[in-house]
Design a protein around this motif. Sequence first.
Motif, PDB file in Angstrom:
ATOM      1  N   MET A 209       0.933  -1.131   0.065  1.00 48.30           N
ATOM      2  CA  MET A 209       0.252  -0.037   0.057  1.00 48.30           C
ATOM      3  C   MET A 209       0.963   1.331  -0.135  1.00 48.30           C
ATOM      4  O   MET A 209       1.873   1.334   0.720  1.00 48.30           O
ATOM      5  N   SER A 210       0.420   2.205  -0.819  1.00 45.48           N
ATOM      6  CA  SER A 210       1.129   3.500  -0.849  1.00 45.48           C
ATOM      7  C   SER A 210       0.036   4.642  -0.923  1.00 45.48           C
ATOM      8  O   SER A 210      -1.042   4.362  -1.228  1.00 45.48           O
ATOM      9  N   LYS A 211       0.712   5.718  -0.274  1.00 46.08           N
ATOM     10  CA  LYS A 211       0.020   6.813  -0.143  1.00 46.08           C
ATOM     11  C   LYS A 211       0.048   7.794  -1.386  1.00 46.08           C
ATOM     12  O   LYS A 211       1.295   8.033  -1.882  1.00 46.08           O
ATOM     13  N   VAL A 212      -0.883   8.143  -2.129  1.00 46.82           N
ATOM     14  CA  VAL A 212      -0.991   8.990  -3.263  1.00 46.82           C
ATOM     15  C   VAL A 212      -1.287  10.462  -2.890  1.00 46.82           C
ATOM     16  O   VAL A 212      -2.416  10.561  -2.580  1.00 46.82           O
ATOM     17  N   LYS A 213      -0.500  11.467  -3.192  1.00 43.27           N
ATOM     18  CA  LYS A 213      -0.994  12.747  -2.865  1.00 43.27           C
ATOM     19  C   LYS A 213      -1.278  13.445  -4.196  1.00 43.27           C
ATOM     20  O   LYS A 213      -0.687  13.077  -5.176  1.00 43.27           O
ATOM     21  N   ILE A 214      -2.282  14.166  -4.246  1.00 43.99           N
ATOM     22  CA  ILE A 214      -3.012  14.535  -5.496  1.00 43.99           C
ATOM     23  C   ILE A 214      -2.808  15.989  -5.376  1.00 43.99           C
ATOM     24  O   ILE A 214      -3.195  16.825  -4.528  1.00 43.99           O
ATOM     25  N   TYR A 215      -1.860  16.734  -6.425  1.00 41.49           N
ATOM     26  CA  TYR A 215      -1.632  18.237  -6.373  1.00 41.49           C
ATOM     27  C   TYR A 215      -2.182  18.910  -7.613  1.00 41.49           C
ATOM     28  O   TYR A 215      -2.284  18.168  -8.737  1.00 41.49           O
ATOM     29  N   TYR A 216      -2.842  20.223  -7.411  1.00 39.39           N
ATOM     30  CA  TYR A 216      -2.984  20.864  -8.564  1.00 39.39           C
ATOM     31  C   TYR A 216      -2.192  22.213  -8.497  1.00 39.39           C
ATOM     32  O   TYR A 216      -2.143  22.623  -7.470  1.00 39.39           O
ATOM     33  N   GLU A 217      -0.979  21.992  -9.283  1.00 40.00           N
ATOM     34  CA  GLU A 217       0.145  22.933  -9.408  1.00 40.00           C
ATOM     35  C   GLU A 217       0.756  22.583  -8.067  1.00 40.00           C
ATOM     36  O   GLU A 217       1.052  21.575  -7.919  1.00 40.00           O
ATOM     37  N   ASP A 218       0.903  23.590  -7.147  1.00 43.72           N
ATOM     38  CA  ASP A 218       1.312  23.498  -5.874  1.00 43.72           C
ATOM     39  C   ASP A 218       0.577  23.074  -4.762  1.00 43.72           C
ATOM     40  O   ASP A 218       0.599  23.224  -3.451  1.00 43.72           O
TER      41      ASP A 218
ATOM     42  N   LEU B 152      -2.202  20.994  -2.474  1.00 45.82           N
ATOM     43  CA  LEU B 152      -2.631  19.536  -2.303  1.00 45.82           C
ATOM     44  C   LEU B 152      -4.099  19.592  -2.003  1.00 45.82           C
ATOM     45  O   LEU B 152      -4.762  20.326  -1.549  1.00 45.82           O
ATOM     46  N   VAL B 153      -4.445  18.752  -3.018  1.00 43.26           N
ATOM     47  CA  VAL B 153      -5.885  18.597  -3.263  1.00 43.26           C
ATOM     48  C   VAL B 153      -6.523  17.385  -2.334  1.00 43.26           C
ATOM     49  O   VAL B 153      -7.731  17.580  -1.888  1.00 43.26           O
ATOM     50  N   GLY B 154      -5.658  16.385  -2.175  1.00 46.73           N
ATOM     51  CA  GLY B 154      -6.124  15.105  -1.382  1.00 46.73           C
ATOM     52  C   GLY B 154      -5.170  14.188  -1.453  1.00 46.73           C
ATOM     53  O   GLY B 154      -4.308  14.350  -1.959  1.00 46.73           O
ATOM     54  N   GLU B 155      -5.412  13.077  -0.715  1.00 47.45           N
ATOM     55  CA  GLU B 155      -4.840  12.081  -0.545  1.00 47.45           C
ATOM     56  C   GLU B 155      -5.500  10.634  -0.601  1.00 47.45           C
ATOM     57  O   GLU B 155      -6.724  10.788   0.128  1.00 47.45           O
ATOM     58  N   VAL B 156      -4.949   9.714  -1.020  1.00 51.74           N
ATOM     59  CA  VAL B 156      -5.759   8.383  -1.138  1.00 51.74           C
ATOM     60  C   VAL B 156      -4.419   7.269  -0.831  1.00 51.74           C
ATOM     61  O   VAL B 156      -3.389   7.313  -1.356  1.00 51.74           O
ATOM     62  N   VAL B 157      -4.868   6.261  -0.254  1.00 52.70           N
ATOM     63  CA  VAL B 157      -4.073   5.048  -0.013  1.00 52.70           C
ATOM     64  C   VAL B 157      -4.412   3.872  -1.056  1.00 52.70           C
ATOM     65  O   VAL B 157      -5.805   3.618  -1.331  1.00 52.70           O
ATOM     66  N   THR B 158      -3.571   3.464  -1.937  1.00 50.82           N
ATOM     67  CA  THR B 158      -3.946   2.495  -2.830  1.00 50.82           C
ATOM     68  C   THR B 158      -2.661   1.606  -2.953  1.00 50.82           C
ATOM     69  O   THR B 158      -1.670   1.630  -2.680  1.00 50.82           O
ATOM     70  N   ASN B 159      -3.047   0.302  -3.603  1.00 52.18           N
ATOM     71  CA  ASN B 159      -2.104  -0.683  -3.855  1.00 52.18           C
ATOM     72  C   ASN B 159      -1.953  -0.896  -5.497  1.00 52.18           C
ATOM     73  O   ASN B 159      -1.465  -1.688  -5.844  1.00 52.18           O
ATOM     74  N   GLN B 160      -2.226   0.095  -6.139  1.00 55.08           N
ATOM     75  CA  GLN B 160      -2.335   0.002  -7.664  1.00 55.08           C
ATOM     76  C   GLN B 160      -1.887   1.563  -8.225  1.00 55.08           C
ATOM     77  O   GLN B 160      -2.028   2.340  -7.262  1.00 55.08           O
ATOM     78  N   SER B 161      -1.654   1.454  -9.210  1.00 55.04           N
ATOM     79  CA  SER B 161      -0.976   2.815  -9.989  1.00 55.04           C
ATOM     80  C   SER B 161      -2.719   3.392 -10.513  1.00 55.04           C
ATOM     81  O   SER B 161      -3.686   2.537 -10.948  1.00 55.04           O
ATOM     82  N   LEU B 162      -2.684   4.457 -10.237  1.00 54.77           N
ATOM     83  CA  LEU B 162      -4.177   5.549 -10.618  1.00 54.77           C
ATOM     84  C   LEU B 162      -3.722   6.467 -11.719  1.00 54.77           C
ATOM     85  O   LEU B 162      -2.646   7.047 -11.765  1.00 54.77           O
ATOM     86  N   THR B 163      -4.566   6.820 -12.383  1.00 55.47           N
ATOM     87  CA  THR B 163      -5.045   8.077 -13.218  1.00 55.47           C
ATOM     88  C   THR B 163      -5.133   9.087 -12.313  1.00 55.47           C
ATOM     89  O   THR B 163      -5.772   8.927 -11.266  1.00 55.47           O
TER      90      THR B 163
END
Length: 56
Positions: free
Chosen positions: A1-10, A12-23
């Motif tokens: 499992m890894s934490k993915v941070k979602i950014y718009y420019e700089d 931070l929009v949100g974070e999600v924990v996943t075990n796969q690659s995401l678009t």
Amino acid sequence: MSKVKIYYEDILVGEVVTNQSLTVDQALELIGFDEEKFISEQGFDGIDYNDFKLQY
């Protein structure tokens, strides 16, 4: 499992924990991204989805 941070420019929009690659679209869906709310909160006229990035 890894934490993915979602950014718009700089921004931070949100974070999600996943075990796969995401678009970007998948990640935004998982966090329940509300485009209109984000635009309003940030004072933007609009957003460019090419400015989103994922950080694993």
